[in-house]
Scaffold this motif. Sequence first.
Motif, PDB file in Angstrom:
ATOM      1  N   THR A 203     -16.277   1.658  -6.013  1.00  0.00           N
ATOM      2  CA  THR A 203     -14.994   1.946  -5.442  1.00  0.00           C
ATOM      3  C   THR A 203     -14.342   3.032  -5.981  1.00  0.00           C
ATOM      4  O   THR A 203     -14.371   3.492  -7.258  1.00  0.00           O
TER       5      THR A 203
ATOM      6  N   HIS B  31     -11.227   3.979  -4.669  1.00  0.00           N
ATOM      7  CA  HIS B  31      -9.457   3.790  -4.256  1.00  0.00           C
ATOM      8  C   HIS B  31      -8.692   3.127  -5.672  1.00  0.00           C
ATOM      9  O   HIS B  31      -9.357   2.275  -6.005  1.00  0.00           O
ATOM     10  N   ASN B  32      -7.643   3.652  -5.760  1.00  0.00           N
ATOM     11  CA  ASN B  32      -6.766   3.236  -6.563  1.00  0.00           C
ATOM     12  C   ASN B  32      -7.143   3.404  -8.068  1.00  0.00           C
ATOM     13  O   ASN B  32      -7.158   2.658  -8.849  1.00  0.00           O
TER      14      ASN B  32
ATOM     15  N   GLU C  59      -6.854   5.897 -11.500  1.00  0.00           N
ATOM     16  CA  GLU C  59      -6.113   6.993 -12.105  1.00  0.00           C
ATOM     17  C   GLU C  59      -6.969   7.717 -13.177  1.00  0.00           C
ATOM     18  O   GLU C  59      -7.372   6.988 -14.076  1.00  0.00           O
TER      19      GLU C  59
ATOM     20  N   ALA D 191      -7.370  10.037  -9.667  1.00  0.00           N
ATOM     21  CA  ALA D 191      -8.080   9.724  -8.231  1.00  0.00           C
ATOM     22  C   ALA D 191      -9.536  10.354  -8.386  1.00  0.00           C
ATOM     23  O   ALA D 191      -9.728  11.173  -9.092  1.00  0.00           O
TER      24      ALA D 191
ATOM     25  N   VAL E  78      -3.240   2.974   1.190  1.00  0.00           N
ATOM     26  CA  VAL E  78      -1.742   2.705   0.450  1.00  0.00           C
ATOM     27  C   VAL E  78      -2.161   1.258  -0.311  1.00  0.00           C
ATOM     28  O   VAL E  78      -2.656   0.236  -0.006  1.00  0.00           O
ATOM     29  N   THR E  79      -1.563   1.004  -1.737  1.00  0.00           N
ATOM     30  CA  THR E  79      -1.225   0.043  -2.243  1.00  0.00           C
ATOM     31  C   THR E  79      -0.200  -0.341  -3.172  1.00  0.00           C
ATOM     32  O   THR E  79       0.225   0.818  -3.672  1.00  0.00           O
ATOM     33  N   THR E  80       0.311  -1.422  -3.553  1.00  0.00           N
ATOM     34  CA  THR E  80       1.377  -1.691  -4.398  1.00  0.00           C
ATOM     35  C   THR E  80       0.622  -1.930  -5.946  1.00  0.00           C
ATOM     36  O   THR E  80       1.239  -2.153  -6.714  1.00  0.00           O
ATOM     37  N   ALA E  81      -0.747  -2.231  -5.923  1.00  0.00           N
ATOM     38  CA  ALA E  81      -1.084  -2.484  -7.095  1.00  0.00           C
ATOM     39  C   ALA E  81      -1.282  -1.283  -8.019  1.00  0.00           C
ATOM     40  O   ALA E  81      -1.373  -0.295  -7.671  1.00  0.00           O
TER      41      ALA E  81
ATOM     42  N   PRO F 255      -2.643   1.340 -10.756  1.00  0.00           N
ATOM     43  CA  PRO F 255      -3.830   2.145 -10.661  1.00  0.00           C
ATOM     44  C   PRO F 255      -4.965   1.448 -11.627  1.00  0.00           C
ATOM     45  O   PRO F 255      -4.438   1.303 -12.852  1.00  0.00           O
ATOM     46  N   LYS F 256      -6.274   1.400 -11.349  1.00  0.00           N
ATOM     47  CA  LYS F 256      -7.130   0.963 -12.509  1.00  0.00           C
ATOM     48  C   LYS F 256      -7.637   2.363 -13.171  1.00  0.00           C
ATOM     49  O   LYS F 256      -7.348   3.689 -12.730  1.00  0.00           O
TER      50      LYS F 256
END
Length: 89
Positions: free
Chosen positions: A7, A9-10, A12, A14, A64-67, A69-70
């Motif tokens: 994965t 996406h999302n 930090e 990026a 886009v996400t509101t979660a 960042p991992k």
Amino acid sequence: MCRNIHTLHNFEPAATEEEVRDAALQYVRKISGFTKPSKANEDAFERAVDAVAAASGQLLGELVTTAPPKNHEVEAAKARARWEQRIAV
């Protein structure tokens, strides 16, 4: 799907262009059945990798996400723990 595709996406920071291209390469290898294509298929293979990388980069840029960042290190530690638990059984 190939286990080497992770994965992107999302996270930090990026995903880098290199990570996106590596994932595209793994995908094209998987669906083509070639680890390294023959000279006759090399151009088609590279065009496919470029196209998949471009589409993946566009997708990642538009999602886009509101979660929150991992973190790469935290997720890698979780994966190692799951792997260690699997081999311990």
